[in-house]
Design an enzyme around this catalytic site. Structure first.
Site, PDB file in Angstrom:
ATOM      1  N   CYS A   2      54.883  44.100  48.005  1.00 28.49           N
ATOM      2  CA  CYS A   2      55.374  43.456  49.161  1.00 28.49           C
ATOM      3  C   CYS A   2      54.712  43.104  50.360  1.00 28.49           C
ATOM      4  CB  CYS A   2      56.361  44.904  49.532  1.00 28.49           C
ATOM      5  SG  CYS A   2      57.403  45.500  48.368  1.00 28.49           S
ATOM      6  N   ARG A  27      50.731  37.631  47.168  1.00 28.56           N
ATOM      7  CA  ARG A  27      50.626  39.046  46.668  1.00 28.56           C
ATOM      8  C   ARG A  27      51.753  39.311  45.699  1.00 28.56           C
ATOM      9  NH1 ARG A  27      48.382  42.149  51.044  1.00 28.56           N
ATOM     10  NH2 ARG A  27      49.714  43.804  50.293  1.00 28.56           N
ATOM     11  N   ASN A 100      57.053  48.382  53.292  1.00 30.56           N
ATOM     12  CA  ASN A 100      56.436  48.256  52.245  1.00 30.56           C
ATOM     13  C   ASN A 100      56.012  49.793  51.754  1.00 30.56           C
ATOM     14  OD1 ASN A 100      56.154  45.747  52.464  1.00 30.56           O
ATOM     15  ND2 ASN A 100      54.084  45.417  52.981  1.00 30.56           N
ATOM     16  N   GLU A 484      36.828  41.816  30.427  1.00 30.90           N
ATOM     17  CA  GLU A 484      37.353  40.974  31.513  1.00 30.90           C
ATOM     18  C   GLU A 484      38.021  39.420  30.915  1.00 30.90           C
ATOM     19  OE1 GLU A 484      38.072  41.215  34.446  1.00 30.90           O
ATOM     20  OE2 GLU A 484      37.985  39.316  35.515  1.00 30.90           O
ATOM     21  N   LYS A 488      41.888  38.491  31.619  1.00 27.78           N
ATOM     22  CA  LYS A 488      42.318  37.357  32.330  1.00 27.78           C
ATOM     23  C   LYS A 488      43.152  36.501  31.387  1.00 27.78           C
ATOM     24  CE  LYS A 488      41.390  37.760  35.491  1.00 27.78           C
ATOM     25  NZ  LYS A 488      40.369  38.580  36.236  1.00 27.78           N
ATOM     26  N   HIS A 507      34.859  49.460  12.563  1.00 29.13           N
ATOM     27  CA  HIS A 507      35.488  51.015  12.753  1.00 29.13           C
ATOM     28  C   HIS A 507      36.889  50.671  12.807  1.00 29.13           C
ATOM     29  CE1 HIS A 507      31.425  52.600  12.652  1.00 29.13           C
ATOM     30  NE2 HIS A 507      30.950  51.742  13.660  1.00 29.13           N
ATOM     31  N   LYS A 606      49.222  40.924  43.391  1.00 31.74           N
ATOM     32  CA  LYS A 606      47.764  40.613  43.811  1.00 31.74           C
ATOM     33  C   LYS A 606      47.197  42.060  44.314  1.00 31.74           C
ATOM     34  CE  LYS A 606      43.825  38.673  44.548  1.00 31.74           C
ATOM     35  NZ  LYS A 606      43.225  38.530  43.207  1.00 31.74           N
TER      36      LYS A 606
END
Ligand code: M6R
Length: 611
Positions: A2, A27, A100, A484, A488, A507, A606
């Site tokens: 928010c 955000r 928020n 990473e 992504k 494994h 975000k």
């Protein structure tokens, strides 16, 4: 998540609110709204699910103009994505409020207010705050005192902004657990959860502290502490550049931010290079004493920042010879841990706002772990402010939800930490120091070279786009880079991706491999290369299609099912940073090919300021 913006001025503030909400879009949100007090002293409100642009269009159609107002972008938590749940929430047509955070005792408050005759129109926790403030106004309090009384009854985290038609010449703000700042203009003042929302109007800001309330008028701002006493708070001049919030020639912020990495890395190492060596002073006052008094490291972080921490473990243990544990902040904060005052607690957070990381830090401190360091990209954000030491990465504002330049600059900061700890502990020879410094100096150029392989990666992306699953493999310090890469790809292309240390395949995960499974391998020419090559054979034997990121001389034989891209330069100990670039580019181009929303992937935000 928010976002809040508010303004009081001698001009129409609706365009200011809309522009602010546009700037907060990055955000993550699913509805937006504004409320104003118009010239007739009426509260007018426009809300829409979907994009800010739709809401702004509706506000224009309704001819909304006013010199005081508040706006909000909502990321749904309590209650679905509906117009009635969107903020601002209004009480009795008299008061409007944006919020928020999360109010934990909202059910109890709702029951109490319902008994007093308040009728709830939404499923949100926020609406209780609007009615609670109104209930105090009804008892005769002015807006400031009504807010100050109401917030003391709330449990949880909040940043709020409130306007009331009874007092059309002031905005009231309050914060506890969520960031909120005041922007100072000339005969106009602002409220925002994030400086980007008001940069078009002012750079002079006051960051509210925990428990603060503020009265914001055209003429000035008065801040009150958690005892409701007037308090002076420092005025800062934000150095966030407007250009970092603009796309420029790029199609997406993620693309722009990937390409900004040579500059971001260069800026982040500037202090080390200028210093001509590693030194505790890079981490703030008192760092020398802190580093001298610790003998192990604990890293706490979430998501991509956690993977930066996993990479750092290899550097801290191998270069500084200190034990380093890395833990997901949301797990750490809820388990019984053995406190160790000789442990340096390092939190890593791009935003500096992530609630789980903040709470993990508070928990560590509550156990007596006083030696704390924050690695963060946002100056003056909550996590560095709660830490003893800080190292700011200088990536510049990161807008794309998928973190890119923040990650590589975190790695630079963590490498610097490993070398500095090594030096303080007497584990770094002058020759080693010079060598590592030279590696850092070369890094921006190596990152630029890695960016030059983008056309080859874009061609690979076409093969990836139709897939629904992918595996990423790495070994040693490159295993976190595989993690990473998988994150992504998942985040922005919605392809299910998992990462494993390559030796772990046999494994279990090898059972997943067949002709339809693309397998990305990070295979630089290090001491584990021969092991990785054997792991690749295991995959090839099961028909898997390999996409290998190798070094110049990794000596891979290409075939129809083994595709190889070679990094244009050797980068030694900093190789994980350079090998991050191809996995970022791969995710970006696969997302483009699949037509997903690169910068605003579904369901994600975000800055994750809720649990
Ligand atoms: O702001 P932070 O670094 O604390 O954020 C942590 C994670 O939420 C973040 O890294 C997230 O995983 C990103 N979307 C990754 O691209």
């Amino acid at each position: 998540m928010c976002g809040i913006v508010g303004a009081i001025a001698n001009r129409n503030v609706v365009p200011v609110l809309v522009e602010g909400l546009n700037r907060l879009e990055y955000r993550g949100y699913d509805s937006a709204g504004i409320a104003v007090i118009n010239a007739a002293d009426e509260v007018r409100r426009v809300r829409r699910t979907g994009r800010v642009a739709e809401m702004a269009g509706a506000a224009e159609q309704e001819g909304l103009t006013a010199d005081i107002g508040i706006g909000h972008t909502r990321w749904a938590t309590h209650g679905g994505v509906t117009e009635s749940n969107a903020h601002p929430h209004v009480s009795f047509g008299e008061l409007a409020l944006v919020h928020n955070g999360i109010i934990e005792n909202h059910e109890e408050q709702r029951a109490k207010l319902t008994a007093q005759g308040y009728v709830f129109e939404s499923q949100t926790d926020t609406e209780v705050i609007a009615h609670l403030v109104h209930s105090y106004q009804k008892q005769g309090m002015d807006l400031l005192h009504a807010v100050q009384h109401a917030v003391k009854e709330l449990h949880g985290a909040f940043a709020i902004a409130v306007i009331s038609k009874k007092e059309p010449n002031r905005l009231i703000a309050a914060r506890m657990g969520c960031p909120l700042l005041i922007g100072l203009g000339e005969n106009e003042n602002f409220i925002a959860s994030d400086v980007s929302a008001i940069l078009q109007a002012t750079r002079r800001v006051i960051f509210l502290e925990e428990g603060d309330t503020a009265e914001v008028t055209r003429e000035g701002v008065v801040v009150f502490d958690d005892n409701d006493q007037v308090i002076e708070r420092e005025v800062h001049v934000s150095d966030v550049s407007l250009s970092s919030l603009e796309l420029g020639p790029y199609k997406h912020f993620m693309q722009k931010e990937i390409h900004e990495q040579p500059r971001a890395v260069a800026d982040t190492i500037e202090a080390v290079v200028d210093n001509n060596g590693f030194g505790p002073e890079l981490f703030g006052d008192g760092a020398e004493e802190v580093f001298a008094n610790i003998d192990r490291v604990k890293i706490l972080a979430c998501g991509t920042s956690y993977y930066a921490g996993l990479t750092a473990k290899y550097w801290i243990e191998s270069i500084a010879d200190l034990t380093c544990d890395v833990e997901i902040a949301s797990e750490y904060r809820y388990r019984k841990v053995v406190a160790d005052p000789r442990q340096l607690v390092v939190t890593i957070s791009q935003s500096g706002e992530t609630l789980d990381t903040m709470e993990a830090l508070k928990y560590a401190k509550s156990l007596g772990q006083e030696q704390t360091l924050s690695i963060c990209n946002v100056p003056e954000s909550a996590i560095p402010r709660a830490s003893k030491l800080v190292y700011y990465t200088r990536a510049g504002a990161e807008i794309g939800v998928a973190s890119t330049k923040a990650f590589t600059t975190q790695l630079v900061a963590l490498f610097t930490l490993a070398c500095t700890l090594a030096k303080v502990k007497g584990n770094l020879t002058p020759e080693e120091e010079l060598g590592y410094l030279e590696d850092l100096r070369q890094l921006p150029g190596s990152v630029q070279h890695a960016l030059n392989i983008e056309p080859q990666i874009a061609a690979w992306a076409e093969k990836f786009a139709p897939k629904e699953n992918a595996l990423f493999l790495g070994r040693g310090v490159h295993y976190p880079i595989a993690l990473e890469g998988a994150l992504k790809l998942k985040e922005i292309s919605y392809i299910h991706a998992e990462a494993y240390p390559a030796g772990e395949l046999k494994h279990g995960p090898l059972a997943l491999v067949d002709e339809s499974m693309p397998v990305v391998v990070i295979a630089p020419n290090d001491r584990l290369l021969e092991k990785v090559k054997s792991n690749i054979q295991e995959v090839r034997a099961r028909g898997g299609e390999m996409f290998v990121f190798a070094d110049l001389d990794s000596n891979f034989t290409e075939s129809d099912h083994v595709h190889v891209i070679r990094a244009p330069r050797h980068t030694g100990v900093l190789s994980p940073i350079v090998h991050t670039i191809p996995v970022q580019l791969l995710a970006y181009h696969v997302s483009l090919a699949r037509g997903t929303d690169v910068d605003k992937p579904r369901n994600l935000a975000k800055a994750v300021t809720v649990e």
